[in-house]
Write an enzyme that holds these catalytic residues in place. Structure first.
Site, PDB file in Angstrom:
ATOM      1  N   GLU A  74      -0.840   2.306 -13.743  1.00 30.07           N
ATOM      2  CA  GLU A  74      -0.383   2.106 -12.374  1.00 30.07           C
ATOM      3  C   GLU A  74       0.457   0.828 -12.262  1.00 30.07           C
ATOM      4  OE1 GLU A  74      -3.598   1.904  -9.576  1.00 30.07           O
ATOM      5  OE2 GLU A  74      -2.279   1.388  -7.907  1.00 30.07           O
ATOM      6  N   SER A  85      -4.386  -7.574  -6.688  1.00 27.51           N
ATOM      7  CA  SER A  85      -3.430  -8.580  -6.205  1.00 27.51           C
ATOM      8  C   SER A  85      -2.807  -9.333  -7.383  1.00 27.51           C
ATOM      9  CB  SER A  85      -4.137  -9.573  -5.288  1.00 27.51           C
ATOM     10  OG  SER A  85      -4.952 -10.439  -6.055  1.00 27.51           O
ATOM     11  N   ASN A  86      -1.653  -9.924  -7.140  1.00 19.17           N
ATOM     12  CA  ASN A  86      -0.999 -10.656  -8.221  1.00 19.17           C
ATOM     13  C   ASN A  86      -1.844 -11.819  -8.719  1.00 19.17           C
ATOM     14  OD1 ASN A  86       1.008  -8.832  -7.745  1.00 19.17           O
ATOM     15  ND2 ASN A  86       2.677 -10.340  -7.790  1.00 19.17           N
ATOM     16  N   SER A 120      -3.188   5.653   1.396  1.00 20.10           N
ATOM     17  CA  SER A 120      -1.857   6.119   1.779  1.00 20.10           C
ATOM     18  C   SER A 120      -1.859   7.629   1.954  1.00 20.10           C
ATOM     19  CB  SER A 120      -0.835   5.753   0.697  1.00 20.10           C
ATOM     20  OG  SER A 120      -0.711   4.370   0.599  1.00 20.10           O
ATOM     21  N   TYR A 180     -10.046   4.258  -3.554  1.00 18.46           N
ATOM     22  CA  TYR A 180     -10.576   3.144  -4.352  1.00 18.46           C
ATOM     23  C   TYR A 180     -11.052   2.000  -3.452  1.00 18.46           C
ATOM     24  CZ  TYR A 180      -9.006   4.666  -9.040  1.00 18.46           C
ATOM     25  OH  TYR A 180      -8.847   5.311 -10.229  1.00 18.46           O
ATOM     26  N   SER A 181     -10.107   1.452  -2.658  1.00 16.51           N
ATOM     27  CA  SER A 181     -10.358   0.205  -1.925  1.00 16.51           C
ATOM     28  C   SER A 181     -11.421   0.364  -0.850  1.00 16.51           C
ATOM     29  CB  SER A 181      -9.081  -0.259  -1.239  1.00 16.51           C
ATOM     30  OG  SER A 181      -8.117  -0.599  -2.195  1.00 16.51           O
ATOM     31  N   GLN A 186      -5.858   8.535  -2.753  1.00 14.83           N
ATOM     32  CA  GLN A 186      -6.677   7.692  -3.621  1.00 14.83           C
ATOM     33  C   GLN A 186      -7.763   6.964  -2.832  1.00 14.83           C
ATOM     34  OE1 GLN A 186      -4.768   4.078  -4.977  1.00 14.83           O
ATOM     35  NE2 GLN A 186      -5.698   4.243  -7.005  1.00 14.83           N
TER      36      GLN A 186
END
Lengths: 392, 379, 392, 379
Positions: free
Chosen positions: A243, A377-378, A160, A127-128, A125
């Site tokens: 996700e 993030s939370n 990852s 994205y970041s 992936q």
């Protein structure tokens, strides 16, 4: 209101149990633990699931999904976790796959979906980015169209298993004007393309699974664009709620708690087992009670999705609580190991050391700190709930 | 009543602080951690030259004659640099046991060598089964001829790999967990029958499991009185806990400062993340946790030689507080650093790992809270 | 670093203990509990302290203070609390008194200070307003100068014991231009003036101590203005940090914890005392350990004040932690009462009911919710720390 | 597997919701709370007419034949209005014991009267010393002639003041806290020797201490089997706990909604306080606590008649969750309402007091967590 299982559900449960019992054998399990055999073991396990027809419970039947109802999915996931069977690598099956069958062209579907299902392609992936963090849409990796190709330059981070990957799905900037969410496109990029460089990142658990992926004028055919140029954010967003729901990981936390109980029964301090220690019991039940609730919160969300709803901001609740519980479980397991948590992997055998799980407990705990950071993030999840649910 | 430090104490602290600042940056530390011994003899020698190794020892042995306050000041500064050299193992534990229980001959021989940096020591107290119970000892020392024969195994011995001598807690009488019947014995690590297996911990230190296989030592090897080891252990662990708490405080201060700094510079959604009120309030919480830990550390140090009779409760409380504040602070530090916080490259995770190791040393927060409760509310 | 008491300190401690033992007698204590005798009992107790010369430990000696050093003040406060002796009503002695001796005219000092010390005047505080809350400076009560008088109109709220008060010190708006902190003046107002109306507010504990105070064209001599017109905020602010330090109330929380321990030893569930219950013990020690720390945090702040510093943002820490601990203590005490917490005061005698402290425990708990709101809410205190200490 | 309600259940819920909305506003409730009986017979009669009092009873007695889900729905809506009328005491507890253990004659006589609203009942189970142990009973019932003689005292009896009948738990054999040897007896409150002292609780209900002084009742007064009362108590308390949790959920929903609304309108520092991120995140926490409580309530209801064997653990967990979420939610509600939150005038405090009373009824969170731990981890 009814959570009874029908007889056919019970029969299905038996089938699932029997399959895991047979197919997830010990030889395979031992190969997951060794970094040199990890990748092949993952692929082999996923191919066994593929052969059984169970590789993609979340996909529509027409694209190779199982056609299970919500109850069957719930049973499958519960049994998978209870049996300690590892989840599939999500990037192909749970992430880009749904994007391709939802928004891809017929040609893309034919080209990519079968190889995702058969695990012949390993996906990762993109994205970041370093500068963006939870503000995902402020990404800067740029794709400039030249004829039938995009030329991509920039870098993605926290990717990852990029070191194993054949393909990467990327959000790239194709337009810098207007809102930052506009002008983003969703590209599928062959990891074997010239100009791609993978830089390993060792994480806090002394492990290498994360990477930075550099793009130096990488040429990507326009045929690998999903949907419309500049509209990639829409496709990515649809994926994010799914996700988050998956991130909750309640069955895995439950299983880990069961394991902790058996460890704690054997761990003795001053002649008494930790499991009989009221303060330890309290920590256990603080978690177990939240998980009992969270399991039903997840069922409620799934039930509402099954009856036509889309997982919306409630999925943020699952992500927040789910990851908080994961971390609490990981912490408890690590504390159980006392000073043996300090030992590095591969330093001594369990026999020489005098302890079984300390090193692994710490690694899980330390890498687990990432769960409240990734996937938005939370803190960002709380912002989402405040806005979307509470109207603040 | 005052909380000021003496001029001498201020100078000692500044000396350590300056050294860490100038000569012990994170890259230096990283390369020391990667070395086979997990420490630098060169740095250790400098510590000796700067007089730090002499701090707790009596002036008659060439010591500085320092108080627990001095130990606290040194350890807090060492914490800021997550210094790997075995100050705790050699000076506080090994040296502390010698200072408290050693015979005149033992002291005269070994303390000057500790001070000059030529003697490394360790205290072997943990066993596979003991977890947090210091008296849970199965290693035996049997009287034999004019001495003792030691059999058993000790695990996770700090500085065990580098130690010239190890002080081992062994059972000379009593049941497995009895506080009576424990004897401390000084053993050269090159004695026949001593087998060391060394390994590295997450915080970079190299520790050992040490097997004692019919190891014979003379009667003069006893530290303190036969069967009277527990009191000595208790006393030195009290000081060591204060030392570890001070080290932890130094680490917490660094984590808070680095996190604060990061949130002032890291931008998301177009602004520094430090401008988000929810994060501000959490950083106020970590600030308060730091201050509360400092207060309890000061309280424990004052209690040590004050009129209070409650030092045990205070030490338990301190360990609980260090554990809680530590988890809160390193947890927020990692979380607020985002992805960077979970890389091995950044120092944040290394501070966290040292805090984690401190928490589990001499009993974690849960253990000490149970002990506190027993002491204060039972019976 | 030294917290030893010198012999003269120990002698002082004996004197304090002996005085409380004698002067704070049971007859007096019983009169505090009855609303009809409460006011007189307070005045009588404060007059006894006045006679002893101990009414104003915080004041400079020249104005009637004790001249104690920080250690003596600490000892006095510790012993007061340990003996269960109630604190003085703060509005005159701890609040307006210091403002008057710091910023008042000679005439104001002569007129007001002696009657504050002797408790001949009962003071109350006119800061809060309905619309302002923790944003104190946005107050709207207006004072318009007419010749030698101000004409005050508006209303103050949450005024404790206004129903007993002879005087009120008020922040009033004398100028609406510029920053809201400018244009505020500090006025001393006779509560017997025409145009003042006190409206009782029953609080959540079913008690009446709070009030709204209405000002309907109340005429106040200009001689009652503290310092300069429009500069009142400066005088008020100096007071606020002192107020926050006092709010921490560590000695009182410690004393309450001791009481809880003895209650818990007698409270039995299933044949075991609550004090022997590990989960109850954990709640106790969670609080006790924080209080052990907070006591030293307070000492550190006091020591830095004694050596010339002013209590700054650290006083916000004391306020936050102190009130959190108060509430935790109150909650524990209430939980100890189980269902007896539900009983209203004056419904039944303890004998008829079968329980001693439930009703009072609940009232204390419920009114205690205010402590994190008043004196600048804890949220505002966190903002202060974030800004002043952390530089955010 | 589904979480939908049947059409019938939806109608029942709407009926209660509409009534609370239209006829039971906060002022109405306040005046009922101030009345001597702490309830309104007029409202009760309307409840009967609307069929709510018939919900759990079998159709043969004129009941609705409802399930625990129906009770849950009614109680959640009653919670929203903090309704004072004794639905729990008369319908769930008293009626529930009759339905489960009453003889055909008892049921035929009393259940129709409960349904029509002409019979008020109470369950007297608490004693001065019992705290949260339902089996801790010193009140005795001695066989005497063709019946029993009851002696003892029960305290904090919900609806005791208005009850026509009380079911009392008494010891017919066994030690003080034994679960065996408890017998339930139906006693008219006008029987000779019954003395009631009534008083008001913080949540507005009027309760009683009831002394039984040589009270004589015939053998037919036994509910269920002699010495077999504990199973009945346990069963009815399970349903009552679900009912209370549902009521609590209704209250928590109201508190969250009112607080959210308040923060959107209340301005400080020039903006609505709901715009402060630190407060937003805390309101997200209260939202999550509400949702988690709802989930556990649903789980408990499903477990009741499902295939699970774990209803006891589920009930303990639910009580823990209601306690924690309740404290968090009313705490934040009061705090975020600022000064207004601590006035008697505002409804917030009254919702809080009812939650507090619910928490302490049938055991508080700490008690149930200890029970949960015992059940799940001991042995």
């Amino acid at each position: 209101m009814d959570t009874k299982f029908a007889p056919e559900d019970l029969a299905f449960r038996e089938e699932v149990r029997a399959f895991f019992d047979e197919a997830y054998d010990e030889e395979l399990q031992s190969r997951f633990k060794d970094l040199t055999t990890f990748k092949d073991a993952v692929i082999e396990w996923q191919k066994r699931l593929y052969k059984k027809g169970w590789i993609a419970p979340g996909w529509p039947k027409e694209y190779g999904g199982t056609g299970w109802n919500a109850t069957q999915k719930f049973i499958y996931e519960t049994e998978r976790s209870a049996a300690g069977v590892r989840d599939v690598i999500p990037f192909g099956l749970n992430m880009v796959g749904p994007v391709i069958y939802s928004f891809g062209t017929e040609e893309q579907k034919e080209r990519f979906l079968p190889r995702i299902l058969s695990s012949d392609d390993w996906w990762c992936q993109g994205y970041s980015e370093t500068g963006a963090g939870s503000d995902l849409a402020s990404l800067k990796t740029r794709a400039v169209r030249e004829g039938d190709e995009y030329v991509v330059s920039g870098a993605k981070i926290w990717t990852s298993y990029a070191q194993y990957a054949d393909w990467i799905f990327c959000l790239v900037r194709t337009n810098s004007e207007g809102k930052k969410q506009d002008g983003i496109s969703f590209l599928l990029i062959d990891m074997h393309s010239p100009g791609i460089k993978v830089n390993p990142i060792v994480s806090i658990d002394n492990h290498h699974s994360l990477n930075e992926v550099e793009f130096n004028d990488v040429r990507v055919p326009v045929a690998n664009l999903i949907g419309e140029q500049d509209k990639g954010w829409t496709y990515a967003k649809a994926l994010l709620a799914h996700e988050r729901t998956a991130i909750a990981g309640v069955p895995d936390s439950k299983r880990s708690l069961t394991e902790i109980r058996s460890f704690a029964a054997r761990e003795v301090n001053g002649g008494k087992s930790l499991l009989s220690d009221p303060l330890f019991q309290k920590r256990l039940s603080d978690i177990e009670i939240e998980l009992m609730a969270l399991e039903f919160t997840e069922l409620r969300v799934l039930a509402s999705v099954a009856s036509g709803g889309a997982p919306g901001a409630e999925s943020s609740l699952l992500k927040i609580k789910g990851t908080e519980m994961q971390q609490a479980v990981q912490e408890l397991r690590m504390d159980l190991a006392a000073y043996y948590q300090g030992v590095l992997p591969n330093e001594l055998s369990a026999e020489q050391l005098g302890h079984e799980f300390g090193s692994q407990a710490r690694q899980t705990y330390m890498y687990g700190r990432a769960s409240t950071i990734y996937g938005g993030s939370n803190e960002v999840q709380k912002n989402i709930i405040a806005k979307a649910v509470l109207g603040l | 009543m005052n909380f000021d430090f003496t001029e001498e104490q201020g100078m000692l602290r500044d000396s350590v602080a300056r050294y860490i600042q100038d000569s012990y940056d994170f890259d230096t530390r990283r390369s020391i951690a990667a070395s086979p011994e997990g420490m630098s003899h060169e740095h250790w020698q400098t510590f000796a030259e700067l007089g730090w190794l002499s701090v707790p020892f009596a002036e008659e042995h060439g010591g500085f004659g320092g108080s627990p306050v001095d130990i606290m000041l040194v350890m807090e500064e060492l914490g800021k640099g997550i210094v790997l050299e075995p100050y705790l193992a050699t000076v506080v534990l090994f040296g502390g046991l010698l200072e408290r229980g050693g015979s005149a001959a033992q002291q005269a021989e070994l303390i000057p060598r500790i001070i000059e940096g030529s003697c490394q020591g360790a205290f072997a107290y943990l066993e596979r089964q003991s977890r947090h119970e210091l008296a849970d000892i199965t290693t035996t020392a049997k009287a034999q001829g004019d001495g003792y024969q030691i059999n058993g195994e000790k695990v996770v011995v700090f500085n065990g790999a580098n130690a010239d001598y190890v002080i081992v807690s062994a059972r000379t009488s009593g049941e497995q967990s009895a506080t009576d019947g424990i004897t401390l014995l000084l053993v050269p690590t090159d004695a026949a029958g001593v087998e060391r297996v060394s390994y590295r911990l997450m915080d970079g230190q190299v520790v050992s499991n040490i097997v004692f296989n019919n190891v014979e030592v003379p009667a003069e090897s006893v530290i303190g009185a036969e069967n009277g080891g527990y009191t000595l252990i208790n006393g030195v662990v009290t000081i060591a806990t204060i030392a570890l708490a001070a080290e932890a405080l130094g680490i917490m201060g660094q984590l808070n400062a680095k996190t604060l700094e990061y949130t002032k510079t890291r931008k998301q959604f177009g602004v520094a993340i430090g401008s988000f009120q929810a994060l501000q309030h959490r950083m106020v919480d970590t600030f308060m946790a730091y201050e509360q830990t400092k207060s309890l550390l000061y309280r424990a140090v004052c209690e040590l030689d004050g009129q209070g009779d409650d030092i045990a409760a205070c030490i338990h409380a301190l360990k609980v507080m260090v554990d809680r504040s530590g988890r809160l602070i390193f947890g927020e530090a990692i979380q607020l650093h985002g992805g960077m916080g979970i890389t091995d490259e950044l120092d944040i995770g290394h501070y966290a790992k040292r805090l984690m190791m401190i928490n589990t040393t001499f009993g974690d927060g849960d253990y000490h809270q149970a002990q506190f409760n027993q002491l204060r509310y039972a019976g």
